[in-house]
Design a protein around this motif. Structure first.
Motif, mmCIF file in Angstrom:
data_model
loop_
_atom_site.group_PDB
_atom_site.id
_atom_site.type_symbol
_atom_site.label_atom_id
_atom_site.label_comp_id
_atom_site.label_asym_id
_atom_site.label_seq_id
_atom_site.Cartn_x
_atom_site.Cartn_y
_atom_site.Cartn_z
ATOM 1 N N LYS A 35 0.139 5.763 0.514
ATOM 2 C CA LYS A 35 -0.137 6.420 0.411
ATOM 3 C C LYS A 35 1.090 8.050 -0.074
ATOM 4 C CE LYS A 35 -3.318 9.586 3.246
ATOM 5 N NZ LYS A 35 -3.438 10.704 2.290
ATOM 6 N N THR A 36 -0.259 8.327 -1.055
ATOM 7 C CA THR A 36 0.402 9.241 -1.450
ATOM 8 C C THR A 36 -0.146 11.366 -0.940
ATOM 9 O OG1 THR A 36 0.747 8.661 -3.484
ATOM 10 C CG2 THR A 36 0.751 11.162 -3.604
ATOM 11 N N SER B 237 6.012 -0.870 7.529
ATOM 12 C CA SER B 237 6.128 0.563 7.019
ATOM 13 C C SER B 237 7.639 1.677 7.466
ATOM 14 C CB SER B 237 4.772 1.085 7.995
ATOM 15 O OG SER B 237 3.732 0.528 8.447
ATOM 16 N N PRO C 160 5.451 10.743 -2.151
ATOM 17 C CA PRO C 160 4.251 9.650 -1.337
ATOM 18 C C PRO C 160 4.560 9.211 0.215
ATOM 19 C CG PRO C 160 6.792 8.577 -2.059
ATOM 20 C CD PRO C 160 6.128 9.544 -2.450
ATOM 21 N N GLU C 161 3.637 9.333 1.011
ATOM 22 C CA GLU C 161 3.198 9.804 2.695
ATOM 23 C C GLU C 161 4.001 8.831 3.229
ATOM 24 O OE1 GLU C 161 0.044 10.687 5.851
ATOM 25 O OE2 GLU C 161 0.123 11.781 4.349
ATOM 26 N N CYS D 168 -3.997 12.663 -2.081
ATOM 27 C CA CYS D 168 -4.382 11.973 -0.683
ATOM 28 C C CYS D 168 -4.841 10.289 -0.768
ATOM 29 C CB CYS D 168 -6.483 12.549 -0.538
ATOM 30 S SG CYS D 168 -5.385 14.485 0.066
ATOM 31 N N SER D 169 -4.092 10.177 -2.294
ATOM 32 C CA SER D 169 -5.186 8.825 -2.041
ATOM 33 C C SER D 169 -4.005 7.820 -2.057
ATOM 34 C CB SER D 169 -4.937 8.421 -3.560
ATOM 35 O OG SER D 169 -4.068 8.158 -4.699
ATOM 36 N N THR D 170 -4.606 6.270 -1.100
ATOM 37 C CA THR D 170 -3.710 5.374 -1.264
ATOM 38 C C THR D 170 -4.325 3.880 -2.126
ATOM 39 O OG1 THR D 170 -4.190 5.488 1.723
ATOM 40 C CG2 THR D 170 -3.152 3.124 0.463
ATOM 41 N N ASP D 171 -3.487 3.865 -2.949
ATOM 42 C CA ASP D 171 -3.548 2.674 -3.392
ATOM 43 C C ASP D 171 -2.714 1.664 -3.300
ATOM 44 O OD1 ASP D 171 -3.907 4.206 -6.304
ATOM 45 O OD2 ASP D 171 -2.348 5.482 -5.827
ATOM 46 N N SER D 172 -2.995 0.367 -3.389
ATOM 47 C CA SER D 172 -2.512 -1.064 -3.372
ATOM 48 C C SER D 172 -2.368 -2.129 -4.340
ATOM 49 C CB SER D 172 -3.844 -1.658 -2.614
ATOM 50 O OG SER D 172 -4.043 -1.217 -1.273
ATOM 51 N N ARG E 34 3.936 0.080 3.035
ATOM 52 C CA ARG E 34 3.283 -0.159 4.056
ATOM 53 C C ARG E 34 3.392 -1.987 3.031
ATOM 54 N NH1 ARG E 34 -1.254 1.689 6.717
ATOM 55 N NH2 ARG E 34 0.588 2.910 8.056
ATOM 56 N N GLN F 11 1.001 -0.972 -0.287
ATOM 57 C CA GLN F 11 0.191 0.226 0.157
ATOM 58 C C GLN F 11 0.600 1.167 -0.124
ATOM 59 O OE1 GLN F 11 -2.230 -0.324 3.569
ATOM 60 N NE2 GLN F 11 -4.373 -1.302 2.310
#
Length: 178
Positions: free
Chosen positions: A62-63, A147, A133-134, A103-107, A137, A60
């Motif tokens: 998170k941007t 993480s 990217p924030e 603000c998206s989370t990509d898996s 994980r 995962q």
């Protein structure tokens, strides 16, 4: 008397080494990402094993919600363990789908060689956008997810990330002394 003082000194040294190794691991989460030792040419030339084994991972990413954090650039990932087992994906993003948007989370589900404990992770961004990217994980097996916290803009055309393998190896060595 002299023998008991020597034994006490050796025990004290062992405890200090153990505590130092534990502190190094606990402080590792505060480290900043760095330019990686990985080279894409090595990955392309086959010097890195990218096919052995068959384990499944969920990654995962998170941007950040910062301005200009999203990207349409090509994003590659490489992660692995202290024993040289490595998972590499040349292109995570799908150009036909909006991945890595602000603000998206990509898996992503990834099949690759089996690793023991993921202790390093690098990202590669190729293109003209920026990308922040924030965090990343990695979920695998029954282990707790690992993480890696970025929260910085990734430079273009260079592997950028974290390598905690030396810290993990140092801790394992200190624990084996006891």
């Amino acid at each position: 008397m002299r023998g008991s003082k020597m034994a006490y000194s050796q025990s004290l040294i062992t405890i200090i080494m153990y505590l130092g190794a534990l502190m190094a691991v606990s402080e590792a989460t505060g480290l900043q990402p760095q330019v990686g030792k990985l080279q894409e040419s090595a990955l392309r030339s086959g010097e890195v094993d990218t096919v052995r084994g068959s384990c499944s991972y969920v990654v995962q990413i998170k941007t950040s919600c910062s301005a200009f954090a999203g990207t349409d650039d090509r994003i590659s990932i490489s992660f692995g363990d202290a024993f040289g087992n490595q998972v590499y994906v040349a292109r995570l993003d799908d150009p036909t789908v909006d991945t890595f948007e602000r603000c998206s989370t990509d898996s992503f589900t990834i099949l690759g060689p089996c690793v023991y404990n993921v202790c390093y992770l690098y990202l590669l961004r190729v293109g003209s956008d920026q990308w922040k990217p924030e965090w990343v994980r990695v979920y695998y097996g029954r282990s707790q997810p690992v993480s890696f916290y970025y929260d910085v803009f990734i430079p273009a055309s260079i592997w950028y990330g974290f390598d905690f393998c030396r810290t993990v190896t140092a801790t394992q060595s200190a624990l084996s002394i006891m």
